[in-house]
Motif scaffolding. Structure first.
Motif, PDB file in Angstrom:
ATOM      1  N   PHE A 242     -28.575  25.459 -80.862  1.00  0.00           N
ATOM      2  CA  PHE A 242     -27.411  24.671 -81.258  1.00  0.00           C
ATOM      3  C   PHE A 242     -27.734  23.183 -81.229  1.00  0.00           C
ATOM      4  O   PHE A 242     -27.420  22.445 -82.167  1.00  0.00           O
ATOM      5  N   LEU A 243     -28.384  22.744 -80.171  1.00  0.00           N
ATOM      6  CA  LEU A 243     -28.731  21.327 -80.056  1.00  0.00           C
ATOM      7  C   LEU A 243     -29.739  20.916 -81.121  1.00  0.00           C
ATOM      8  O   LEU A 243     -29.663  19.807 -81.661  1.00  0.00           O
ATOM      9  N   ALA A 244     -30.665  21.810 -81.447  1.00  0.00           N
ATOM     10  CA  ALA A 244     -31.633  21.506 -82.509  1.00  0.00           C
ATOM     11  C   ALA A 244     -30.916  21.339 -83.845  1.00  0.00           C
ATOM     12  O   ALA A 244     -31.240  20.442 -84.634  1.00  0.00           O
ATOM     13  N   ALA A 245     -29.932  22.192 -84.111  1.00  0.00           N
ATOM     14  CA  ALA A 245     -29.183  22.111 -85.368  1.00  0.00           C
ATOM     15  C   ALA A 245     -28.450  20.773 -85.482  1.00  0.00           C
ATOM     16  O   ALA A 245     -28.346  20.200 -86.576  1.00  0.00           O
ATOM     17  N   LEU A 246     -27.948  20.271 -84.380  1.00  0.00           N
ATOM     18  CA  LEU A 246     -27.182  19.017 -84.402  1.00  0.00           C
ATOM     19  C   LEU A 246     -28.017  17.815 -84.821  1.00  0.00           C
ATOM     20  O   LEU A 246     -27.459  16.778 -85.203  1.00  0.00           O
ATOM     21  N   THR A 247     -29.336  17.934 -84.775  1.00  0.00           N
ATOM     22  CA  THR A 247     -30.198  16.794 -85.109  1.00  0.00           C
ATOM     23  C   THR A 247     -30.658  16.801 -86.559  1.00  0.00           C
ATOM     24  O   THR A 247     -31.353  15.882 -86.988  1.00  0.00           O
ATOM     25  N   LEU A 248     -30.284  17.813 -87.329  1.00  0.00           N
ATOM     26  CA  LEU A 248     -30.750  17.920 -88.705  1.00  0.00           C
ATOM     27  C   LEU A 248     -30.185  16.806 -89.578  1.00  0.00           C
ATOM     28  O   LEU A 248     -29.158  16.214 -89.271  1.00  0.00           O
TER      29      LEU A 248
ATOM     30  N   ARG B 218     -25.923  20.382 -68.423  1.00  0.00           N
ATOM     31  CA  ARG B 218     -26.028  20.990 -69.750  1.00  0.00           C
ATOM     32  C   ARG B 218     -24.823  20.626 -70.611  1.00  0.00           C
ATOM     33  O   ARG B 218     -24.946  20.370 -71.810  1.00  0.00           O
ATOM     34  N   GLN B 219     -23.637  20.594 -70.002  1.00  0.00           N
ATOM     35  CA  GLN B 219     -22.438  20.206 -70.737  1.00  0.00           C
ATOM     36  C   GLN B 219     -22.507  18.745 -71.158  1.00  0.00           C
ATOM     37  O   GLN B 219     -22.136  18.390 -72.281  1.00  0.00           O
ATOM     38  N   ASP B 220     -22.999  17.903 -70.274  1.00  0.00           N
ATOM     39  CA  ASP B 220     -23.147  16.485 -70.605  1.00  0.00           C
ATOM     40  C   ASP B 220     -24.110  16.295 -71.776  1.00  0.00           C
ATOM     41  O   ASP B 220     -23.879  15.455 -72.658  1.00  0.00           O
ATOM     42  N   HIS B 221     -25.193  17.061 -71.771  1.00  0.00           N
ATOM     43  CA  HIS B 221     -26.178  16.985 -72.847  1.00  0.00           C
ATOM     44  C   HIS B 221     -25.545  17.390 -74.174  1.00  0.00           C
ATOM     45  O   HIS B 221     -25.759  16.749 -75.211  1.00  0.00           O
ATOM     46  N   LEU B 222     -24.754  18.462 -74.138  1.00  0.00           N
ATOM     47  CA  LEU B 222     -24.069  18.918 -75.343  1.00  0.00           C
ATOM     48  C   LEU B 222     -23.072  17.867 -75.827  1.00  0.00           C
ATOM     49  O   LEU B 222     -23.004  17.559 -77.027  1.00  0.00           O
ATOM     50  N   ASN B 223     -22.307  17.312 -74.911  1.00  0.00           N
ATOM     51  CA  ASN B 223     -21.320  16.291 -75.280  1.00  0.00           C
ATOM     52  C   ASN B 223     -21.991  15.087 -75.929  1.00  0.00           C
ATOM     53  O   ASN B 223     -21.484  14.536 -76.922  1.00  0.00           O
ATOM     54  N   ALA B 224     -23.128  14.673 -75.377  1.00  0.00           N
ATOM     55  CA  ALA B 224     -23.848  13.525 -75.929  1.00  0.00           C
ATOM     56  C   ALA B 224     -24.353  13.836 -77.339  1.00  0.00           C
ATOM     57  O   ALA B 224     -24.279  12.984 -78.241  1.00  0.00           O
ATOM     58  N   ALA B 225     -24.857  15.056 -77.544  1.00  0.00           N
ATOM     59  CA  ALA B 225     -25.351  15.450 -78.864  1.00  0.00           C
ATOM     60  C   ALA B 225     -24.215  15.503 -79.881  1.00  0.00           C
ATOM     61  O   ALA B 225     -24.385  15.121 -81.046  1.00  0.00           O
ATOM     62  N   MET B 226     -23.046  15.968 -79.443  1.00  0.00           N
ATOM     63  CA  MET B 226     -21.883  16.002 -80.331  1.00  0.00           C
ATOM     64  C   MET B 226     -21.429  14.587 -80.680  1.00  0.00           C
ATOM     65  O   MET B 226     -21.074  14.311 -81.833  1.00  0.00           O
ATOM     66  N   ARG B 227     -21.431  13.683 -79.716  1.00  0.00           N
ATOM     67  CA  ARG B 227     -21.056  12.302 -79.994  1.00  0.00           C
ATOM     68  C   ARG B 227     -22.030  11.663 -80.982  1.00  0.00           C
ATOM     69  O   ARG B 227     -21.625  10.901 -81.874  1.00  0.00           O
ATOM     70  N   ASN B 228     -23.311  11.975 -80.828  1.00  0.00           N
ATOM     71  CA  ASN B 228     -24.323  11.441 -81.738  1.00  0.00           C
ATOM     72  C   ASN B 228     -24.092  11.933 -83.158  1.00  0.00           C
ATOM     73  O   ASN B 228     -24.165  11.150 -84.124  1.00  0.00           O
TER      74      ASN B 228
END
Length: 196
Positions: free
Chosen positions: A70-76, A127-137
């Protein structure tokens, strides 16, 4: 030379995941896991000091397995495609990993998160913080600059596909591939109808 333990942490967690998916998180006990792998209970206690540690390890492993894609997909690029692929990952991963998906659907509370060690709870929060940061990005890349837009993005690429997976898990007549296709169409239309 000491003998290598017959059961790894992963093999025990695999058994725990199967028990949780089949009979619910309450079925995951030290003795049940031992019985599932046909080993003495000491084999489980060798890897996990108690049931709470076992449940925390199962939850964190499952979360890591899901979040990596999921996190990898967010960076595409472009960001619209990132949103589409992230939503697709939720349904596709659940389709191909039904046992792990059942663990995620149950939620951390079902795995006794209130009784986890401070370290385990901190790991889950990290892990939740990491996800939140990726979503904000991703939101910033999409030009979403207010809270409403951020909420809309989360609803679109997390809550919608998650709801589709949950619906199919609860309704044997429902088809996850069909639900996944519907989710994909909705997300594509919301992001940009011209994105392939």
């Amino acid at each position: 030379m000491s003998r290598k333990p017959a059961h790894t942490a992963d093999s025990l967690l695999d058994a725990a995941a199967t028990l949780a998916a089949t009979d619910g998180p309450a079925a995951v006990t030290m003795s049940a896991v031992a019985a599932a792998v046909r080993a003495p209970s000491g084999s489980v206690y060798y890897r996990f000091p108690d049931r709470s540690a076992l449940l925390a390890a199962l939850w964190l492993r499952t979360l890591d397995r899901f979040q990596s894609g999921f996190l990898a997909a967010l960076t595409l690029d472009p960001p619209q495609q990132a949103a589409i692929q992230a939503a697709h990952h939720v349904t596709d991963w659940s389709l191909h990993h039904p046992t792990d998906a059942a663990v995620l659907l149950a939620g951390p509370e079902s795995f006794g998160s209130a009784q986890w060690t401070d370290e385990a709870r901190a790991a889950a929060a990290n892990r939740q913080d990491h996800l939140n940061a990726a979503m904000r990005n991703l939101a910033a890349r999409l030009g979403y600059d207010d809270r409403t837009d951020h909420e809309r993005l989360a609803l679109l690429i997390i809550e919608l596909p998650y709801a589709a997976v949950r619906r199919c898990a609860r309704n044997p007549a429902a088809s996850l591939p069909e639900a996944a296709q519907a989710v994909d169409q909705i997300v594509r239309a919301a992001m940009n109808p011209t994105v392939p």
